[in-house]
Design a protein around this motif. Structure first.
Motif, PDB file in Angstrom:
ATOM      1  N   ALA A   1      96.226  38.851  37.665  1.00  0.00           N
ATOM      2  CA  ALA A   1      95.757  37.626  38.320  1.00  0.00           C
ATOM      3  C   ALA A   1      94.287  37.717  38.691  1.00  0.00           C
ATOM      4  CB  ALA A   1      96.601  37.337  39.558  1.00  0.00           C
ATOM      5  N   GLU A   2      93.842  38.880  39.142  1.00  0.00           N
ATOM      6  CA  GLU A   2      92.437  39.052  39.494  1.00  0.00           C
ATOM      7  C   GLU A   2      91.539  38.993  38.265  1.00  0.00           C
ATOM      8  OE1 GLU A   2      92.583  42.682  41.749  1.00  0.00           O
ATOM      9  OE2 GLU A   2      93.249  41.632  43.557  1.00  0.00           O
ATOM     10  N   ILE A   3      91.964  39.629  37.183  1.00  0.00           N
ATOM     11  CA  ILE A   3      91.199  39.553  35.929  1.00  0.00           C
ATOM     12  C   ILE A   3      91.112  38.107  35.472  1.00  0.00           C
ATOM     13  CG2 ILE A   3      91.233  40.121  33.455  1.00  0.00           C
ATOM     14  CD1 ILE A   3      92.468  42.858  34.304  1.00  0.00           C
ATOM     15  N   LEU A   4      92.245  37.411  35.534  1.00  0.00           N
ATOM     16  CA  LEU A   4      92.271  36.006  35.122  1.00  0.00           C
ATOM     17  C   LEU A   4      91.376  35.140  36.010  1.00  0.00           C
ATOM     18  CD1 LEU A   4      96.061  35.768  34.336  1.00  0.00           C
ATOM     19  CD2 LEU A   4      94.221  35.334  32.691  1.00  0.00           C
ATOM     20  N   ALA A   5      91.461  35.330  37.312  1.00  0.00           N
ATOM     21  CA  ALA A   5      90.666  34.511  38.240  1.00  0.00           C
ATOM     22  C   ALA A   5      89.171  34.733  38.049  1.00  0.00           C
ATOM     23  CB  ALA A   5      91.071  34.808  39.680  1.00  0.00           C
ATOM     24  N   ILE A   6      88.763  35.987  37.957  1.00  0.00           N
ATOM     25  CA  ILE A   6      87.338  36.296  37.816  1.00  0.00           C
ATOM     26  C   ILE A   6      86.805  35.825  36.467  1.00  0.00           C
ATOM     27  CG2 ILE A   6      85.669  38.184  37.639  1.00  0.00           C
ATOM     28  CD1 ILE A   6      87.509  39.655  39.753  1.00  0.00           C
ATOM     29  N   SER A   7      87.550  36.103  35.401  1.00  0.00           N
ATOM     30  CA  SER A   7      87.088  35.666  34.077  1.00  0.00           C
ATOM     31  C   SER A   7      87.123  34.146  33.966  1.00  0.00           C
ATOM     32  CB  SER A   7      87.902  36.328  32.963  1.00  0.00           C
ATOM     33  OG  SER A   7      89.265  35.987  33.048  1.00  0.00           O
TER      34      SER A   7
ATOM     35  N   GLY B   1     106.223  32.825  40.516  1.00  0.00           N
ATOM     36  CA  GLY B   1     105.089  33.265  39.711  1.00  0.00           C
ATOM     37  C   GLY B   1     105.339  33.135  38.220  1.00  0.00           C
ATOM     38  N   ILE B   2     106.597  33.030  37.819  1.00  0.00           N
ATOM     39  CA  ILE B   2     106.939  32.858  36.403  1.00  0.00           C
ATOM     40  C   ILE B   2     106.343  31.573  35.849  1.00  0.00           C
ATOM     41  CG2 ILE B   2     109.176  31.731  36.852  1.00  0.00           C
ATOM     42  CD1 ILE B   2     108.467  34.132  33.963  1.00  0.00           C
ATOM     43  N   ILE B   3     106.297  30.513  36.655  1.00  0.00           N
ATOM     44  CA  ILE B   3     105.834  29.213  36.160  1.00  0.00           C
ATOM     45  C   ILE B   3     104.366  29.276  35.723  1.00  0.00           C
ATOM     46  CG2 ILE B   3     105.423  26.793  36.774  1.00  0.00           C
ATOM     47  CD1 ILE B   3     107.986  27.047  38.555  1.00  0.00           C
ATOM     48  N   PRO B   4     103.448  29.690  36.577  1.00  0.00           N
ATOM     49  CA  PRO B   4     102.055  29.729  36.112  1.00  0.00           C
ATOM     50  C   PRO B   4     101.784  30.828  35.087  1.00  0.00           C
ATOM     51  CG  PRO B   4     102.205  30.529  38.370  1.00  0.00           C
ATOM     52  CD  PRO B   4     103.549  29.980  38.012  1.00  0.00           C
ATOM     53  N   PHE B   5     102.386  32.010  35.261  1.00  0.00           N
ATOM     54  CA  PHE B   5     102.120  33.085  34.304  1.00  0.00           C
ATOM     55  C   PHE B   5     102.660  32.745  32.916  1.00  0.00           C
ATOM     56  CE2 PHE B   5     101.343  37.240  36.908  1.00  0.00           C
ATOM     57  CZ  PHE B   5      99.982  37.011  36.866  1.00  0.00           C
ATOM     58  N   LEU B   6     103.879  32.258  32.839  1.00  0.00           N
ATOM     59  CA  LEU B   6     104.429  31.885  31.538  1.00  0.00           C
ATOM     60  C   LEU B   6     103.697  30.667  30.981  1.00  0.00           C
ATOM     61  CD1 LEU B   6     106.443  32.583  29.354  1.00  0.00           C
ATOM     62  CD2 LEU B   6     108.143  31.180  30.544  1.00  0.00           C
ATOM     63  N   GLY B   7     103.315  29.745  31.863  1.00  0.00           N
ATOM     64  CA  GLY B   7     102.533  28.586  31.425  1.00  0.00           C
ATOM     65  C   GLY B   7     101.224  28.997  30.780  1.00  0.00           C
TER      66      GLY B   7
ATOM     67  N   PHE C   1      96.786  26.844  36.478  1.00  0.00           N
ATOM     68  CA  PHE C   1      97.838  27.862  36.439  1.00  0.00           C
ATOM     69  C   PHE C   1      97.431  29.106  37.238  1.00  0.00           C
ATOM     70  CE2 PHE C   1      99.686  26.150  32.236  1.00  0.00           C
ATOM     71  CZ  PHE C   1     100.789  25.580  32.860  1.00  0.00           C
ATOM     72  N   VAL C   2      96.190  29.552  37.071  1.00  0.00           N
ATOM     73  CA  VAL C   2      95.706  30.708  37.826  1.00  0.00           C
ATOM     74  C   VAL C   2      95.798  30.419  39.319  1.00  0.00           C
ATOM     75  CG1 VAL C   2      93.702  32.150  38.348  1.00  0.00           C
ATOM     76  CG2 VAL C   2      94.193  31.545  35.981  1.00  0.00           C
ATOM     77  N   SER C   3      95.350  29.244  39.727  1.00  0.00           N
ATOM     78  CA  SER C   3      95.375  28.862  41.143  1.00  0.00           C
ATOM     79  C   SER C   3      96.798  28.817  41.683  1.00  0.00           C
ATOM     80  CB  SER C   3      94.716  27.500  41.332  1.00  0.00           C
ATOM     81  OG  SER C   3      93.383  27.545  40.903  1.00  0.00           O
ATOM     82  N   ILE C   4      97.710  28.258  40.913  1.00  0.00           N
ATOM     83  CA  ILE C   4      99.109  28.185  41.353  1.00  0.00           C
ATOM     84  C   ILE C   4      99.673  29.588  41.548  1.00  0.00           C
ATOM     85  CG2 ILE C   4     101.461  27.551  40.648  1.00  0.00           C
ATOM     86  CD1 ILE C   4     100.173  25.084  39.251  1.00  0.00           C
ATOM     87  N   PHE C   5      99.374  30.494  40.609  1.00  0.00           N
ATOM     88  CA  PHE C   5      99.887  31.856  40.768  1.00  0.00           C
ATOM     89  C   PHE C   5      99.346  32.491  42.040  1.00  0.00           C
ATOM     90  CE2 PHE C   5      99.805  36.409  40.594  1.00  0.00           C
ATOM     91  CZ  PHE C   5     101.151  36.674  40.368  1.00  0.00           C
ATOM     92  N   LEU C   6      98.061  32.334  42.296  1.00  0.00           N
ATOM     93  CA  LEU C   6      97.482  32.938  43.496  1.00  0.00           C
ATOM     94  C   LEU C   6      98.123  32.387  44.764  1.00  0.00           C
ATOM     95  CD1 LEU C   6      93.733  33.094  42.427  1.00  0.00           C
ATOM     96  CD2 LEU C   6      95.343  35.007  42.639  1.00  0.00           C
ATOM     97  N   VAL C   7      98.409  31.104  44.791  1.00  0.00           N
ATOM     98  CA  VAL C   7      99.048  30.500  45.973  1.00  0.00           C
ATOM     99  C   VAL C   7     100.464  31.042  46.156  1.00  0.00           C
ATOM    100  CG1 VAL C   7      99.931  28.342  46.947  1.00  0.00           C
ATOM    101  CG2 VAL C   7      97.626  28.419  45.997  1.00  0.00           C
ATOM    102  N   VAL C   8     101.296  30.999  45.106  1.00  0.00           N
ATOM    103  CA  VAL C   8     102.679  31.447  45.283  1.00  0.00           C
ATOM    104  C   VAL C   8     102.749  32.947  45.575  1.00  0.00           C
ATOM    105  CG1 VAL C   8     103.702  29.559  43.958  1.00  0.00           C
ATOM    106  CG2 VAL C   8     103.220  31.719  42.804  1.00  0.00           C
ATOM    107  N   ALA C   9     101.877  33.729  44.971  1.00  0.00           N
ATOM    108  CA  ALA C   9     101.872  35.174  45.225  1.00  0.00           C
ATOM    109  C   ALA C   9     101.482  35.471  46.666  1.00  0.00           C
ATOM    110  CB  ALA C   9     100.917  35.878  44.262  1.00  0.00           C
TER     111      ALA C   9
ATOM    112  N   GLY D   1      96.200  36.664  29.918  1.00  0.00           N
ATOM    113  CA  GLY D   1      97.133  35.573  30.174  1.00  0.00           C
ATOM    114  C   GLY D   1      98.432  35.736  29.401  1.00  0.00           C
ATOM    115  N   ILE D   2      98.324  36.106  28.147  1.00  0.00           N
ATOM    116  CA  ILE D   2      99.520  36.304  27.311  1.00  0.00           C
ATOM    117  C   ILE D   2     100.313  37.512  27.817  1.00  0.00           C
ATOM    118  CG2 ILE D   2     100.332  36.918  24.996  1.00  0.00           C
ATOM    119  CD1 ILE D   2      97.852  35.264  23.947  1.00  0.00           C
ATOM    120  N   PHE D   3      99.616  38.614  28.072  1.00  0.00           N
ATOM    121  CA  PHE D   3     100.286  39.818  28.589  1.00  0.00           C
ATOM    122  C   PHE D   3     100.991  39.515  29.912  1.00  0.00           C
ATOM    123  CE2 PHE D   3     100.171  43.378  31.573  1.00  0.00           C
ATOM    124  CZ  PHE D   3     100.999  44.279  30.916  1.00  0.00           C
ATOM    125  N   ALA D   4     100.278  38.887  30.843  1.00  0.00           N
ATOM    126  CA  ALA D   4     100.848  38.597  32.165  1.00  0.00           C
ATOM    127  C   ALA D   4     102.077  37.698  32.044  1.00  0.00           C
ATOM    128  CB  ALA D   4      99.798  37.947  33.064  1.00  0.00           C
ATOM    129  N   GLY D   5     102.014  36.716  31.161  1.00  0.00           N
ATOM    130  CA  GLY D   5     103.153  35.815  30.972  1.00  0.00           C
ATOM    131  C   GLY D   5     104.392  36.537  30.506  1.00  0.00           C
TER     132      GLY D   5
END
Length: 165
Positions: A29-35, A100-106, A131-139, A57-61
């Protein structure tokens, strides 16, 4: 001290559960957010940073899909069937973690071109950022509720007294 099932999972089998269930998803999530921020500012959609973002993103999903399936089978369904939840705080912590499945898989499906195919690159960039933002909120909701004593939400008093430690 009373712990939610979420914190119990992270505390068990040290350091492996912490790495598997917390560190890997949060690092992704941090790699995704920063990039994502860098890509949004530069609008460079074809460089190494975009590739890193896409691969992450693909790996995390897929990684989090594995976690989701594992926890549904070994924890969520048994806790529900056996009535072993420790109150609403426990339920919130675990449910938000699993959300977290929803944003990561999305993100993975978006990066693989399986959803939103007809959108422009800029629209896809916005969806990815959402999607990144949603993951950060739910996490973060999962982490916050996961650290609360679950008995606070049940009306039971905890035998834990900070002054007598």
């Amino acid at each position: 001290m009373n712990m939610t099932h979420y914190m119990g999972l992270l505390a068990d089998n040290q350091p492996w559960n912490l790495l598997i269930f917390m560190a890997v998803p949060v690092i992704c999530a941090e790699i995704l957010a920063i990039s994502e921020i860098a890509i949004l500012f530069t609008r460079k959609l074809d460089g190494a940073l975009k590739k890193l973002n896409k691969v992450t993103g693909i790996f995390a999903g897929f990684y989090f899909t594995g976690i989701f399936i594992y926890l549904m089978k070994t924890a969520y369904i048994p806790l529900t069937v056996n009535g072993e939840w420790k109150g609403w705080i426990d339920v919130v912590a675990v449910n938000f973690y699993l959300l977290g499945i929803i944003p990561f898989l999305g993100m993975a499906l978006l990066d693989l071109g399986l959803i939103y195919r007809n959108r422009t690159e800029e629209e896809k960039l916005k969806i990815h950022a959402i999607f990144v933002s949603i993951f950060l909120v739910v996490a973060h909701i999962a982490m916050i509720f996961g650290m609360i004593d679950p008995t606070l939400g049940t009306g039971s008093s905890s035998s834990h007294d900070m002054m007598n430690m």
